[in-house]
Design a protein around this motif. Structure first.
Motif, PDB file in Angstrom:
ATOM      1  N   PHE A  24      35.181  35.619   5.582  1.00  0.00           N
ATOM      2  CA  PHE A  24      35.763  34.401   6.039  1.00  0.00           C
ATOM      3  C   PHE A  24      35.008  33.578   6.843  1.00  0.00           C
ATOM      4  O   PHE A  24      33.785  33.907   7.499  1.00  0.00           O
ATOM      5  N   PRO A  25      34.765  32.188   6.923  1.00  0.00           N
ATOM      6  CA  PRO A  25      33.956  31.229   7.387  1.00  0.00           C
ATOM      7  C   PRO A  25      34.030  31.087   8.563  1.00  0.00           C
ATOM      8  O   PRO A  25      34.444  29.934   9.290  1.00  0.00           O
ATOM      9  N   VAL A  26      33.882  32.241   9.516  1.00  0.00           N
ATOM     10  CA  VAL A  26      33.873  32.030  11.147  1.00  0.00           C
ATOM     11  C   VAL A  26      32.653  31.656  11.670  1.00  0.00           C
ATOM     12  O   VAL A  26      31.577  31.839  11.207  1.00  0.00           O
ATOM     13  N   GLY A  27      32.672  30.961  12.763  1.00  0.00           N
ATOM     14  CA  GLY A  27      31.564  30.499  13.540  1.00  0.00           C
ATOM     15  C   GLY A  27      31.621  31.333  14.787  1.00  0.00           C
ATOM     16  O   GLY A  27      32.983  31.492  15.261  1.00  0.00           O
ATOM     17  N   GLU A  28      30.551  31.243  15.748  1.00  0.00           N
ATOM     18  CA  GLU A  28      30.633  31.868  16.904  1.00  0.00           C
ATOM     19  C   GLU A  28      29.732  30.885  17.927  1.00  0.00           C
ATOM     20  O   GLU A  28      28.551  30.895  17.667  1.00  0.00           O
ATOM     21  N   TRP A  84      46.476  37.493  21.843  1.00  0.00           N
ATOM     22  CA  TRP A  84      46.042  38.786  21.217  1.00  0.00           C
ATOM     23  C   TRP A  84      45.653  39.822  22.150  1.00  0.00           C
ATOM     24  O   TRP A  84      44.972  39.566  23.292  1.00  0.00           O
ATOM     25  N   SER A  85      45.861  41.048  21.676  1.00  0.00           N
ATOM     26  CA  SER A  85      45.596  42.167  22.797  1.00  0.00           C
ATOM     27  C   SER A  85      44.446  43.230  22.029  1.00  0.00           C
ATOM     28  O   SER A  85      44.094  44.063  22.567  1.00  0.00           O
ATOM     29  N   THR A  86      44.412  43.053  20.770  1.00  0.00           N
ATOM     30  CA  THR A  86      43.514  43.778  19.658  1.00  0.00           C
ATOM     31  C   THR A  86      42.654  43.086  18.799  1.00  0.00           C
ATOM     32  O   THR A  86      43.006  41.931  18.380  1.00  0.00           O
ATOM     33  N   GLY A  87      41.457  43.601  18.671  1.00  0.00           N
ATOM     34  CA  GLY A  87      40.669  42.917  17.671  1.00  0.00           C
ATOM     35  C   GLY A  87      41.208  42.767  16.271  1.00  0.00           C
ATOM     36  O   GLY A  87      41.107  41.415  15.938  1.00  0.00           O
ATOM     37  N   GLY A  88      41.908  43.665  15.970  1.00  0.00           N
ATOM     38  CA  GLY A  88      42.341  43.303  14.453  1.00  0.00           C
ATOM     39  C   GLY A  88      43.380  42.365  14.400  1.00  0.00           C
ATOM     40  O   GLY A  88      43.556  41.757  13.401  1.00  0.00           O
ATOM     41  N   GLU A  89      44.163  42.149  15.526  1.00  0.00           N
ATOM     42  CA  GLU A  89      45.198  41.018  15.654  1.00  0.00           C
ATOM     43  C   GLU A  89      44.543  39.637  15.388  1.00  0.00           C
ATOM     44  O   GLU A  89      44.975  38.807  14.923  1.00  0.00           O
ATOM     45  N   LEU A  90      43.542  39.671  16.153  1.00  0.00           N
ATOM     46  CA  LEU A  90      42.771  38.456  16.291  1.00  0.00           C
ATOM     47  C   LEU A  90      42.328  37.964  14.825  1.00  0.00           C
ATOM     48  O   LEU A  90      42.318  36.980  14.336  1.00  0.00           O
ATOM     49  N   THR A  91      41.541  39.159  14.205  1.00  0.00           N
ATOM     50  CA  THR A  91      41.098  38.814  12.717  1.00  0.00           C
ATOM     51  C   THR A  91      42.057  38.313  11.769  1.00  0.00           C
ATOM     52  O   THR A  91      41.831  37.459  10.944  1.00  0.00           O
ATOM     53  N   ASN A  92      43.111  39.264  11.842  1.00  0.00           N
ATOM     54  CA  ASN A  92      44.252  38.830  10.994  1.00  0.00           C
ATOM     55  C   ASN A  92      44.699  37.219  11.092  1.00  0.00           C
ATOM     56  O   ASN A  92      45.163  36.585  10.366  1.00  0.00           O
ATOM     57  N   LEU A  93      44.839  36.739  12.392  1.00  0.00           N
ATOM     58  CA  LEU A  93      45.370  35.458  12.792  1.00  0.00           C
ATOM     59  C   LEU A  93      44.305  34.441  12.369  1.00  0.00           C
ATOM     60  O   LEU A  93      44.844  33.445  11.469  1.00  0.00           O
ATOM     61  N   PHE A  94      42.950  34.695  12.170  1.00  0.00           N
ATOM     62  CA  PHE A  94      42.241  33.855  11.492  1.00  0.00           C
ATOM     63  C   PHE A  94      42.292  33.973   9.926  1.00  0.00           C
ATOM     64  O   PHE A  94      42.188  32.841   9.211  1.00  0.00           O
ATOM     65  N   GLN A  95      42.325  35.136   9.440  1.00  0.00           N
ATOM     66  CA  GLN A  95      42.382  35.284   7.832  1.00  0.00           C
ATOM     67  C   GLN A  95      43.879  34.915   7.250  1.00  0.00           C
ATOM     68  O   GLN A  95      43.593  34.458   5.991  1.00  0.00           O
ATOM     69  N   TYR A 105      35.581  30.159  15.767  1.00  0.00           N
ATOM     70  CA  TYR A 105      36.130  29.027  15.115  1.00  0.00           C
ATOM     71  C   TYR A 105      36.023  28.931  13.701  1.00  0.00           C
ATOM     72  O   TYR A 105      35.206  29.753  13.102  1.00  0.00           O
ATOM     73  N   ASP A 106      37.155  28.411  13.038  1.00  0.00           N
ATOM     74  CA  ASP A 106      37.091  28.295  11.703  1.00  0.00           C
ATOM     75  C   ASP A 106      36.322  27.254  11.263  1.00  0.00           C
ATOM     76  O   ASP A 106      36.487  26.188  11.382  1.00  0.00           O
ATOM     77  N   ALA A 107      35.027  27.458  10.538  1.00  0.00           N
ATOM     78  CA  ALA A 107      34.103  26.862  10.207  1.00  0.00           C
ATOM     79  C   ALA A 107      34.190  25.546   9.204  1.00  0.00           C
ATOM     80  O   ALA A 107      33.829  24.562   8.975  1.00  0.00           O
TER      81      ALA A 107
END
Length: 360
Positions: free
Chosen positions: A254-258, A221-232, A145-147
């Motif tokens: 990026f202020p990501v939370g897990e 999403w199907s690749t990790g890079g795709e999801l990373t870009n969506l957040f960024q 999630y976006d913190a």
């Protein structure tokens, strides 16, 4: 005239020498190439380059987007194109039983005995008294999630269905999304393993649950890079992801939370296998041994933030890294993760998932 003939003879001799040199060069053994079909993060230059130098070879990696992607390539006649694969716990057993992987001579893997006994003793890569793979990395499919949007970590997968996040959610284009919806419907009670053997009626309910989610889904999403870009790009605020993306986003500031929500989550145990059709089995054995060494496992965790199968890698980590990777108490962390299992009715699950994706 004699001088001209002599020059011609010298030129011919030089041409012959050149031809012989070219022939000898072409006869020399080419640098071997080890071909991988693995998850993202498992062939990073930070740890692969040392293997290439030590074994005078080239490592060429292709990446899979899902377990079904891996199986489709292996069964589609491409098995001979790959030497080493990294199947997860949902398809490892079927790959072993189908004869697509090479039974391992464990005496050729001295570091195998250092791997977690709990992981080594699982039946996932064992068939007919033989072992077909080595445990490599394991981890969850957490909620990212976006913190800046969530002051506190979301405590439930239920936030995915909240109307205020319309068009702001991402889910993985994978059967894991079916499992998550099944958890929301309580189908993991009392037996989490039931997630992997749902009835037709339960799958129909899961489908309806996911159809209700679609207005909130910005992307599957199907690749990790795709999801990373969506957040960024601030296209999404929450998603099902992997610790790999958490690591990538943190490195990018990026202020990501897990988090693992109260319903818990599914997860995976990735193995390394040598394909039955591999033309480079000697080199493949060397690669497996290298990848389960404690020092290499530490380098893999630096890239992926997955938990290593070799617990002795902890000696190369700080206390904070050990805690972050749950090596201080792996058993407690595993209680929160319902590790993928073989899905007997996988074709039906895939059919349901494709219907969800095709729906408007």
């Amino acid at each position: 005239m004699k001088r001209k003939k002599s020059s011609l003879r010298l030129a011919g001799f030089a041409s012959a020498l050149l031809a012989i040199a070219c022939l000898l060069a072409s006869c020399q053994k080419k640098e071997p190439t080890l071909s991988l079909l693995v998850w993202e993060g498992y062939a990073d230059p930070s740890f692969v380059h040392a293997f290439e130098e030590a074994h005078h070879c080239k490592v060429s990696a292709s990446y899979m987007g899902s377990s079904d992607d891996l199986v489709a390539k292996l069964r589609g006649g491409s098995a001979a194109n790959y030497d080493v694969i990294s199947p997860s716990s949902d398809v490892a057993a079927s790959i072993a039983q189908a004869g697509l992987a090479e039974p391992l001579d464990l005496s050729r893997l001295p570091t195998y005995s250092q791997l977690s006994p709990k992981l080594r003793n699982l039946p996932l890569v064992k068939a007919n008294g033989q072992t077909f793979g080595v445990p490599f990395m394991w981890g969850p499919n957490p909620l990212l999630y976006d913190a800046t949007v969530f002051a506190q970590p979301p405590d439930s997968w239920g936030i995915f269905w909240d109307p205020k996040y319309k068009g702001k959610i991402a889910v993985w284009d994978d059967l894991s999304t079916l499992y998550m919806a099944a958890q929301m419907l309580g189908y993991d009670k009392p037996d989490p393993g039931h997630l992997y053997n749902l009835s037709d009626e339960e799958l129909a309910a899961v489908k309806q649950k996911l159809l209700a989610l679609k207005p909130n889904v910005r992307k599957m999403w199907s690749t990790g890079g795709e999801l990373t870009n969506l957040f960024q790009n601030h296209e999404i605020t929450a998603a099902m992801g992997w610790p790999l993306m958490t690591n990538q986003l943190r490195k990018a500031n990026f202020p990501v939370g897990e988090t693992i929500p109260k319903e818990n989550t599914t997860g995976w145990i990735d193995h390394l296998m040598i394909t039955k059709a591999s033309p480079n089995k000697e080199l493949a054995y060397a690669f497996l041994e290298y990848m389960i060494l404690a020092e290499t496992q530490k380098k893999v965790t630096d890239v992926t933030h997955y938990t290593p199968a070799n617990p002795t890698s902890a000696q190369f980590m700080t206390d904070a890294e050990n805690k972050g990777l749950h090596l201080d108490n792996p058993d407690a962390y595993m209680q929160r993760i319902y590790f993928w299992q073989d899905v007997p009715r996988r074709a039906k699950y895939i059919e349901i998932w494709n219907e969800v994706k095709a729906a408007p």
